[in-house]
Every structure is written in structure tokens, then in C-alpha cells.
Design an enzyme around this catalytic site. Structure first.
Site, short mmCIF file in Angstrom:
data_model
loop_
_atom_site.label_atom_id
_atom_site.label_comp_id
_atom_site.label_asym_id
_atom_site.label_seq_id
_atom_site.Cartn_x
_atom_site.Cartn_y
_atom_site.Cartn_z
N ARG A 149 0.90 -1.11 -0.30
CA ARG A 149 -0.02 0.11 0.02
C ARG A 149 0.63 0.82 0.07
NH1 ARG A 149 -4.96 0.80 4.05
NH2 ARG A 149 -2.89 1.69 5.78
N THR A 168 -1.07 7.57 -0.46
CA THR A 168 -2.68 7.22 -1.06
C THR A 168 -3.37 6.09 -0.54
OG1 THR A 168 -1.95 5.65 -2.90
CG2 THR A 168 -1.68 7.75 -3.50
N ASP A 172 -0.19 -3.11 12.16
CA ASP A 172 0.59 -3.24 10.65
C ASP A 172 0.70 -5.40 10.54
OD1 ASP A 172 2.45 -3.94 8.65
OD2 ASP A 172 2.17 -2.10 8.19
N ASP A 189 4.82 -6.39 9.55
CA ASP A 189 5.63 -5.60 10.31
C ASP A 189 5.75 -6.71 11.87
OD1 ASP A 189 6.99 -3.50 9.33
OD2 ASP A 189 5.80 -1.79 9.82
C1 PRP Z 1 -0.83 -4.20 4.58
C2 PRP Z 1 -2.15 -5.71 4.86
C3 PRP Z 1 -3.22 -6.04 3.09
C4 PRP Z 1 -3.47 -4.52 3.28
C5 PRP Z 1 -5.08 -3.89 3.13
O1 PRP Z 1 -0.12 -5.26 3.38
O2 PRP Z 1 -1.54 -6.58 4.83
O3 PRP Z 1 -2.26 -6.61 1.96
O4 PRP Z 1 -2.35 -4.24 3.84
O5 PRP Z 1 -4.77 -3.05 3.14
P1 PRP Z 1 -6.17 -2.51 2.13
O6 PRP Z 1 -6.76 -3.24 2.55
O7 PRP Z 1 -5.87 -0.85 2.46
O8 PRP Z 1 -5.19 -2.23 0.85
P2 PRP Z 1 0.90 -3.76 3.30
O9 PRP Z 1 0.40 -2.73 1.79
O10 PRP Z 1 0.93 -2.54 4.36
O11 PRP Z 1 2.02 -4.40 3.12
P3 PRP Z 1 2.69 -5.63 3.73
O12 PRP Z 1 2.01 -6.97 4.07
O13 PRP Z 1 4.02 -5.72 2.85
O14 PRP Z 1 3.11 -4.80 5.15
N1 URA Z 2 -2.85 -3.10 6.83
C1 URA Z 2 -2.33 -3.97 7.82
O1 URA Z 2 -1.61 -4.43 8.35
N2 URA Z 2 -2.91 -3.45 8.86
C2 URA Z 2 -3.81 -2.35 8.49
O2 URA Z 2 -4.84 -1.98 10.50
C3 URA Z 2 -4.37 -1.39 7.90
C4 URA Z 2 -3.88 -2.06 6.89
#
Ligand code: PRP
Ligand code: URA
Length: 210
Positions: free
Chosen positions: A105, A109, A201, A204
Site C-alpha cells: 500500500r 494514497t 501493521d 511488520d
Molecule cells: C497490508 C495488509 C494488506 C493491506 C490491507 O499490507 O497485509 O495486504 O495492507 O490494506 P488495504 O485493504 O487498504 O489494501 P501492506 O500493504 O502493509 O504490505 P505488507 O504486507 O508487505 O506489510
Molecule cells: N494493513 C495492516 O497491516 N493493518 C491495518 O490496520 C491496515 C492495513
């Protein structure tokens, strides 16, 4: 809510989600909990898995008896955080194929950006279980399902541990034909598009980054 959405409010799942939310839960325990929750959710989400009969010899006689057809299942994590759920499903169906969809993400944005995608081939005949612990705005889930459909995927299930109502609504509108399984439906999103109360997150916390 429609019949395509299942909230898996089993006490074992709810208990483990509470442990996940706790800011004091460290990486090792968090990883273990995500995997256990995926197994418990998978038990329910896979209740319509296709079976095929094989011949088996019991101590009494030979009979036809069903086994799960692993060739007909694909688990597709949305990277990174979805990786934490894969083994939880494979514990149930060790012969399933695994695809990967890399999305992150944008911090400003909140739109998803694709960086890696590889699906088992062919995908058309398989039940595809997309896994990601978090459904926030829904952008990542919608993009992942778009990608799978563009490559011929038809029978798609999306499984997440925590969802926000905003993301659930968007995902249902974009893909009314998929089955959605949720561990807990939270209150909503904050200004940074994090789920409240959520668990922070997920990526993380699984990988110990940040
Ligand atoms: C997080 C989560 C989803 C996304 C959800 O991933 O694991 O994939 O955000 O958010 P959305 O519904 O608003 O799209 P992130 O993009 O933080 O990546 P990561 O798993 O690599 O930390
Ligand atoms: N992605 C995450 O990992 N946590 C949230 O709360 C939203 C998006």
C-alpha cells in the site's frame, strides 16, 4: 452482509485474535497465532473442497473412499503479511499449490502497488484461497482478485483475520461472486487507513520489521 460473507466467530478464533491484538505479543508468538488462526479458519472455509474417491484396503475389505484432491486447490497469499497464513492452510491440505501476489500500500494514497505475481498454472479448475490477515480499504484484496480473474481463476475465496466494514463493502461490490471469510469485523478505519482497534501493521508484526 450477504450470504457470501462468513464471520468465523468460533471461541478459539476469537481468543487467538485477542492475543494477536495485544501490543505486547512478540514476533514469534504473533507468527504462531496467525498460522493457528488460518488453520482454524481454513477448517470452515474449505468445507466444500472437492473430493475424489480412491480405493483403500481396510483390514476387512477393499472399498472406495474419498480423499481431498490437492491438485484442485491453490493458496495465494498477498505478500507480505499473507505469507503468515499459508502454512496454516497447508497443515490441512499439504498438497495444495501455492501462488504469490506481491502488493504494498502506498503510504500516502493507500492504493495497492503490484511488485510480484506468480500463480499455479493452470488455475481455471482450482479452488483458490486468497489469504491476507488484513482487509482495510479493500484495495489490495480487490487488486489480487482482479489479477487472479485476469488469469482465468473462477472459484475464489478470500480469507482475512480482521476486516474493516469499509473494505468489506468495497470487496463485495467489486467481486460479488467470491466467498469471504473473516475472523472479526472491526469498527472501521482511522485517517491513516489502519483498522481500529485492529492489530497494527500485520506485515511488520509477522516479520519483526519497523
Ligand atoms: C497490508 C495488509 C494488506 C493491506 C490491507 O499490507 O497485509 O495486504 O495492507 O490494506 P488495504 O485493504 O487498504 O489494501 P501492506 O500493504 O502493509 O504490505 P505488507 O504486507 O508487505 O506489510
Ligand atoms: N494493513 C495492516 O497491516 N493493518 C491495518 O490496520 C491496515 C492495513
Amino acid at each position: 452482509m450477504n450470504e457470501n460473507v462468513t464471520i468465523l466467530n468460533h471461541p478459539l478464533i476469537q481468543h487467538k485474535i485477542t492475543m494477536l491484538r495485544d501490543i505486547g505479543t512478540g514476533t514469534n508468538e504473533f507468527r504462531q497465532l496467525i498460522e493457528e488462526i488460518a488453520t482454524l479458519m481454513g477448517y470452515e472455509a474449505l468445507r466444500d473442497l472437492p473430493l475424489e474417491d480412491i480405493e483403500v484396503r481396510t483390514p476387512i475389505e477393499t472399498c472406495q473412499s474419498p480423499i481431498i484432491s490437492g491438485r484442485k486447490l491453490a493458496v495465494v497469499p498477498i505478500l507480505r503479511a499473507g505469507l503468515g497464513m499459508v502454512n496454516g492452510i497447508l497443515n490441512l491440505t499439504p498438497t495444495a499449490k501455492v501462488g504469490h501476489i506481491g502488493l504494498y500500500r502506498d503510504e500516502e494514497t493507500h492504493d495497492p502497488h503490484e511488485y510480484y505475481c506468480k500463480l499455479p498454472n493452470p488455475i481455471e479448475e482450482r479452488t483458490i484461497v486468497v489469504v491476507d490477515p488484513m482487509l482495510a480499504t479493500g484495495g489490495s484484496a480487490i487488486a489480487a482478485v482482479n489479477f487472479i480473474k485476469e488469469h482465468g481463476g473462477k472459484k475464489i475465496k478470500f480469507m482475512c483475520v480482521i476486516a474493516a466494514p469499509e473494505g468489506l463493502k468495497r470487496l463485495q461490490e467489486a467481486h460479488p461472486d467470491i466467498q469471504i471469510y473473516i475472523g472479526h469485523l472491526d469498527r472501521g478505519l482511522n485517517d491513516a487507513c489502519y483498522i481500529c482497534p485492529g492489530l497494527g501493521d500485520a506485515g511488520d508484526r509477522i516479520f519483526g520489521t519497523k
